[in-house]
Design an enzyme around this catalytic site. Sequence first.
Site, PDB file in Angstrom:
ATOM      1  N   TYR A   1     -13.915  16.474 -16.646  1.00 14.08           N
ATOM      2  CA  TYR A   1     -14.488  15.122 -16.634  1.00 14.08           C
ATOM      3  C   TYR A   1     -15.586  15.026 -15.558  1.00 14.08           C
ATOM      4  O   TYR A   1     -15.466  15.638 -14.488  1.00 14.08           O
ATOM      5  CB  TYR A   1     -13.359  14.124 -16.363  1.00 14.08           C
TER       6      TYR A   1
ATOM      7  N   ASP B   1      -4.751  18.337 -15.663  1.00 18.09           N
ATOM      8  CA  ASP B   1      -5.065  16.958 -16.053  1.00 18.09           C
ATOM      9  C   ASP B   1      -4.781  16.863 -17.555  1.00 18.09           C
ATOM     10  O   ASP B   1      -5.491  17.457 -18.375  1.00 18.09           O
ATOM     11  CB  ASP B   1      -6.545  16.675 -15.738  1.00 18.09           C
TER      12      ASP B   1
ATOM     13  N   ARG C   1       0.843  -1.217   0.000  1.00 21.61           N
ATOM     14  CA  ARG C   1       0.000   0.000   0.000  1.00 21.61           C
ATOM     15  C   ARG C   1       0.868   1.254   0.000  1.00 21.61           C
ATOM     16  O   ARG C   1       0.513   2.290  -0.563  1.00 21.61           O
ATOM     17  CB  ARG C   1      -0.969  -0.010   1.178  1.00 21.61           C
TER      18      ARG C   1
ATOM     19  N   LYS D   1      -6.116   5.604 -19.854  1.00 20.49           N
ATOM     20  CA  LYS D   1      -6.334   6.012 -21.251  1.00 20.49           C
ATOM     21  C   LYS D   1      -5.067   5.747 -22.083  1.00 20.49           C
ATOM     22  O   LYS D   1      -4.623   4.627 -22.146  1.00 20.49           O
ATOM     23  CB  LYS D   1      -6.759   7.479 -21.278  1.00 20.49           C
TER      24      LYS D   1
HETATM   25  C1  LIG Z   1      -9.857  13.828 -18.327  1.00 17.56           C
HETATM   26  C2  LIG Z   1     -10.106  12.715 -17.356  1.00 17.56           C
HETATM   27  N1  LIG Z   1      -9.557  12.768 -16.141  1.00 17.56           N
HETATM   28  C3  LIG Z   1      -9.756  11.793 -15.218  1.00 17.56           C
HETATM   29  C4  LIG Z   1     -10.547  10.699 -15.508  1.00 17.56           C
HETATM   30  C5  LIG Z   1     -10.743   9.622 -14.481  1.00 17.56           C
HETATM   31  O1  LIG Z   1      -9.951   8.530 -14.803  1.00 17.56           O
HETATM   32  P1  LIG Z   1     -10.227   7.029 -14.285  1.00 17.56           P
HETATM   33  O2  LIG Z   1     -11.405   6.533 -15.038  1.00 17.56           O
HETATM   34  O3  LIG Z   1      -8.962   6.313 -14.594  1.00 17.56           O
HETATM   35  O4  LIG Z   1     -10.498   7.117 -12.820  1.00 17.56           O
HETATM   36  C6  LIG Z   1     -11.135  10.600 -16.775  1.00 17.56           C
HETATM   37  C7  LIG Z   1     -11.985   9.432 -17.112  1.00 17.56           C
HETATM   38  O5  LIG Z   1     -12.518   9.327 -18.184  1.00 17.56           O
HETATM   39  C8  LIG Z   1     -10.916  11.635 -17.721  1.00 17.56           C
HETATM   40  O6  LIG Z   1     -11.473  11.594 -18.955  1.00 17.56           O
END
Ligand SMILES: Cc1ncc(COP(=O)(O)O)c(C=O)c1O
Length: 407
Positions: free
Chosen positions: A117, A188, A64, A213
Amino acid sequence: MSKLDWNSVDFETMIIHAGQEHDSAYGALATPIYQTSTFCFETVEEGAAKFANEIPGYHPVYTRGGNPTTRAFELKCAAMEGGEDAVATASGMGAVGSVMLAFLKCGDHVIFDNSVYGGTNHVATTNLPNLGIEVSRVDTADLEALKAAIRPNTKMVYFETPNNPMIKVTDVAAVKAAVGKDIRVVVDATFAPPPIQHVLKLGADIVLHSITKYINGHGDALGGVVVGSAADMKQLRANCMTKINGCPPSPFNSYLVLRGMKTLALRVERHCQNAMAVAKYLEQNPYVKTVYYPGLESSPSHELACRQMENGLFGGILSFELKDDVKGLSSFEAGKKLLNNMKIASIAVSLGDPDTLIEHPASMTHAGVAPEARLAAGITDGLVRMSVGLESAKDLINDLEQAFEKI
Ligand SMILES: Cc1ncc(COP(=O)(O)O)c(C=O)c1O
């Protein structure tokens, strides 16, 4: 290879080798999967010294808090972004949550872009206010609006570039210059990982990714990562998250990500080429009102994207809005028919997979965003988001063409 300065070699070389030491037990080339929850000590004294960080080198004591497979993944990500250190998480949302809890406290103020998101949007609208953290929403690409939103207690500005799902590009260097050194700029960069852009080099303090992704790139593992200065990553580890809130990736997922990252440069280039071809096709399609893709000269983000995104790469995701009254249908109904008739593209959320994925933000990823907030961010009911995969661009265009014919 670990003795190399990653700045002295090209991205393609670095992304294969960074973070991956030859295995000390048997010399395995691929990083072994240390699928273990705990690590043994020869003596109590050794255990105590490892807990106290008194022994030089990397000495995990419990997965962890740290694991060698995950550490290799973190070091590769730090090199990829040109950051001093990285913390891996079990998902992209683990990365978002970690950053919020590590760097904000009750009474602080954070400015979020008005379109992020859906999960991050929930953090902004619900979780942070519940903790007594003030949240403002602005278009962070509008520097005047951003500056006007700053308060004495503002600690962070948070945005995605390009953002989800409007593919809007925000000028990272200009945002940092506008907010000054005392406010952390957190980006992000999930939609456009390196080698498309390096946001730390542009002035961001922290970059995070949903590794799920492009970075893993195979649609078979969730993961996240946060990259920044050694001091910030120390604070992130100490304050939270992977250790205290318990959101480290599994060693097996870290292994999958390490494996996926070796082909990141190749994959990303092809995603971008395919997306450009599909964007150009959609731009001249009589049923399409607007295509949102920064690689198109018609995009309001194009000039900035050419400066901020590298090597003529503009990402693999585009959104487009259908015209109303396509064969007598509203753009929403026409969009539904289009998606339902695609043969190669799968109807699915997520992005950055080898497979082309197509989705309808208003009813899927952004369904949880209040309708008026959705519209304010440009997310109309007729908006379609497409993560362009690694298939042949010709086949993808033919697939769209046959689906348009069936509307
Ligand atoms: C721009 C963006 N940030 C964060 C996330 C969250 O990622 P996760 O699904 O790996 O938790 C996503 C999910 O689609 C996203 O598109």
